[in-house]
Design a protein around this motif. Structure first.
Motif, PDB file in Angstrom:
ATOM      1  N   MET A 150       0.844  -1.188   0.000  1.00  0.00           N
ATOM      2  CA  MET A 150       0.000   0.000   0.000  1.00  0.00           C
ATOM      3  C   MET A 150       0.894   1.258   0.000  1.00  0.00           C
ATOM      4  O   MET A 150       1.912   1.289   0.685  1.00  0.00           O
ATOM      5  CB  MET A 150      -0.903   0.031   1.236  1.00  0.00           C
ATOM      6  N   PRO A 151       0.509   2.287  -0.745  1.00  0.00           N
ATOM      7  CA  PRO A 151       1.291   3.534  -0.722  1.00  0.00           C
ATOM      8  C   PRO A 151       1.043   4.320   0.563  1.00  0.00           C
ATOM      9  O   PRO A 151      -0.041   4.243   1.144  1.00  0.00           O
ATOM     10  CB  PRO A 151       0.776   4.285  -1.947  1.00  0.00           C
ATOM     11  N   LEU A 152       2.089   5.041   1.006  1.00  0.00           N
ATOM     12  CA  LEU A 152       1.980   5.943   2.154  1.00  0.00           C
ATOM     13  C   LEU A 152       2.022   7.366   1.621  1.00  0.00           C
ATOM     14  O   LEU A 152       2.950   7.743   0.882  1.00  0.00           O
ATOM     15  CB  LEU A 152       3.132   5.714   3.132  1.00  0.00           C
ATOM     16  N   PHE A 153       1.036   8.169   1.991  1.00  0.00           N
ATOM     17  CA  PHE A 153       0.940   9.539   1.507  1.00  0.00           C
ATOM     18  C   PHE A 153       1.322  10.513   2.620  1.00  0.00           C
ATOM     19  O   PHE A 153       1.016  10.266   3.805  1.00  0.00           O
ATOM     20  CB  PHE A 153      -0.493   9.827   1.023  1.00  0.00           C
ATOM     21  N   ASP A 154       1.961  11.626   2.209  1.00  0.00           N
ATOM     22  CA  ASP A 154       2.253  12.691   3.175  1.00  0.00           C
ATOM     23  C   ASP A 154       1.067  13.626   3.257  1.00  0.00           C
ATOM     24  O   ASP A 154       0.009  13.363   2.651  1.00  0.00           O
ATOM     25  CB  ASP A 154       3.537  13.420   2.778  1.00  0.00           C
ATOM     26  N   ALA A 155       1.259  14.745   3.949  1.00  0.00           N
ATOM     27  CA  ALA A 155       0.148  15.678   4.135  1.00  0.00           C
ATOM     28  C   ALA A 155      -0.270  16.299   2.818  1.00  0.00           C
ATOM     29  O   ALA A 155      -1.430  16.678   2.622  1.00  0.00           O
ATOM     30  CB  ALA A 155       0.546  16.766   5.135  1.00  0.00           C
ATOM     31  N   GLY A 156       0.659  16.393   1.862  1.00  0.00           N
ATOM     32  CA  GLY A 156       0.318  16.979   0.574  1.00  0.00           C
ATOM     33  C   GLY A 156      -0.228  15.988  -0.415  1.00  0.00           C
ATOM     34  O   GLY A 156      -0.485  16.346  -1.571  1.00  0.00           O
TER      35      GLY A 156
END
Length: 500
Positions: A150-156
């Protein structure tokens, strides 16, 4: 002779299963079991797909659950928080390994057994390029694993790494293997139950009735053609039994008709032989009668001429009377032979029975006087005595023969009785002699059959009377008289039409 049928070997006969039962098993039970097996196979495939999807969904849910805290820890660079989040997945008990990678596929942290490096695989690039999770099977440390990435996304909203959640590939098959064993065991129990139910149901509903029908047919084949099958069981089996019975009835009827035809043919052949024999005897008798007639007339004439000679002594007269008596007896015999042997064309006409009866009694009177017998005639009253359609000469001949037979058998008296019996005129001639001899009615009416001593009868009297009765559609009956002797009854129809 019964037809022999060759014995046919049945390789399954030893099983005790009949051919009809094998047919039911082959064309009904076997297709049913195959359909249920295909159904179970399809169901297991659907269950496998459902189970795999459920396990995959579980991994995705776990990954989503830890992605937020791991993403926050990754932004803050908190390695302990990352490891704590990864370790938390083992609480569920279905995860075999968890790890975090950067966007290049370099492992940042791991818990359990996972991939050590993804940089040489296409998974990081696919996740970065698509932004979607990826799944796949791999082999790590000699174990087959299934991993969910699964991808991990930052706040942006930018991908800053990826999470790998792994579990053993055998987890997908273990639950399914157990379910498959249970399913096939259930199918085996169901198959045995279906076979038993079909076999028992078939035997109870059809098989036993077919077996009984076969037993009935074996009885018939053994020669018991009177045996009939019981009308029992299903409609079709009962119809077969009914058809078998009807066939046997038809065969029995045809056999009876054939036996009757054979019997009738045998009787006709016997009658033909008798007629041929009697025709030959009649021809011979006619020839003998003609040959004897003329010499007897000459002998009687010469004896009568000698009787008229005045020089004849008393002893010679007695001898001449004896000669004439014997000539008369021989003449009567010749006349009987001629009466029986020559063909007669009956010419019936309506005439008075009184006249025929008087003529017959007048003709027999001299013989009655010579024998010292009394004749009693008891006719109907003259007003009640009907006219009758007969051949007078033939009927008089019949009465003379009956009177002469009664005279020869009587001791002292004879009786003639005329009466009306429905549509028949009945003439009874009785005597007080010894009665009927020990012979059947058929024998007494046969030509040349006589119970008298040799030289005292030709055996043609009753045969001539019986022939004359048949010529007039009548009947001759013999019985016992209340006088103690025999009673001869001549029945003549009163409604017979004249041909004159």
């Amino acid at each position: 002779m019964s037809k022999k049928y060759p014995f046919k070997y049945d390789p399954l006969a030893w099983t005790g299963i009949s051919g009809l039962q094998r047919t039911v098993l082959l064309f009904v039970v076997l297709p049913l079991l195959l359909l249920t097996a295909l159904g179970i196979r399809f169901g297991l495939e659907q269950a496998s797909q459902f189970q795999q999807q459920r396990l995959k969904d579980d991994l995705e849910l776990i990954g989503r659950a830890i992605s937020i805290p791991i993403g926050n820890a990754l932004r803050e660079g908190d390695q302990q928080a990352i490891e704590a989040a990864l370790s938390s997945v083992f609480i569920i008990g279905e995860v075999y390994g968890a790890s975090v990678f950067d966007v290049n596929g370099v492992r940042l942290s791991a818990a359990g057994t996972t991939e050590s490096d993804l940089s040489r695989t296409a998974i990081p690039d696919l996740i970065v390029s698509t932004g979607q999770a990826q799944q796949g099977f791999s082999r790590v440390d000699g174990r087959n694993l299934f991993s969910h990435f699964m991808p991990l996304f930052d706040a942006g909203g930018n991908i800053q790494g990826l999470i790998q959640i792994s579990r053993r590939a055998s987890d997908f098959g273990r639950a399914l293997d157990q379910l498959e064993i249970i399913a096939w065991l259930a199918w085996a129990v169901l198959a045995i139950g279906i076979i038993c139910a079909v076999m028992l149901g078939h035997y109870g509903g059809v098989g036993r009735h077919v077996d009984r029908l076969l037993e009935h047919m074996q009885h018939v084949a053994a020669g018991n053609h009177a045996h009939r099958a019981a009308l029992e069981g299903p409609t079709e089996v009962a119809s077969l039994a009914r058809g078998l019975n009807q066939m046997l009835d038809s065969i029995e009827q045809a056999q009876q008709e054939l036996d009757q035809h054979r019997l009738a043919e045998t009787r006709l052949l016997a009658q033909l032989k008798d007629q041929e024999k009697m025709a030959a005897i009649g021809g011979m008798a006619r020839g003998v009668a003609h040959e004897l007639g003329a010499p007897l007339s000459v002998i009687d004439g010469r004896a009568r001429r000698l009787q008229r000679n005045s020089d004849t002594s008393a002893a010679q007269t007695r001898d001449l009377n004896a000669i004439r008596a014997q000539v008369a007896r021989l003449t009567r015999t010749v006349r009987q032979l001629l009466d029986y042997s020559r063909p007669s064309a009956v010419q019936p006409r309506t005439t008075s029975l009184r006249q025929i009866l008087d003529s017959a009694t007048a003709a027999i009177t001299p013989e009655l006087d010579d024998a010292g017998r009394q004749l009693e005639v008891v006719p109907l009253a003259s007003a009640q005595l009907p006219n009758i359609t007969v051949d007078p000469a033939r009927l008089e001949l019949a009465l003379l023969n009956l009177l002469r037979n009664a005279l020869q058998a009587s001791r002292s008296c004879l009786r003639v009785t005329v009466s009306q019996q429905q549509d028949y005129l009945r003439i009874d001639i009785e005597d007080d002699g010894p009665g009927l001899p020990e012979a059947t009615h058929t024998q007494l009416l046969e030509p040349f059959f006589t119970t008298k001593p040799p030289g005292e009868g030709t055996g043609l009297g009753l045969a001539i009377v019986d022939t004359i009765a048949e010529e007039h559609d009548g009947e001759l009956q013999l019985g016992s008289s209340d006088l103690g002797g025999c009673r001869a009854t001549l029945l003549l129809p009163t409604n017979r039409e004249s041909t004159a």
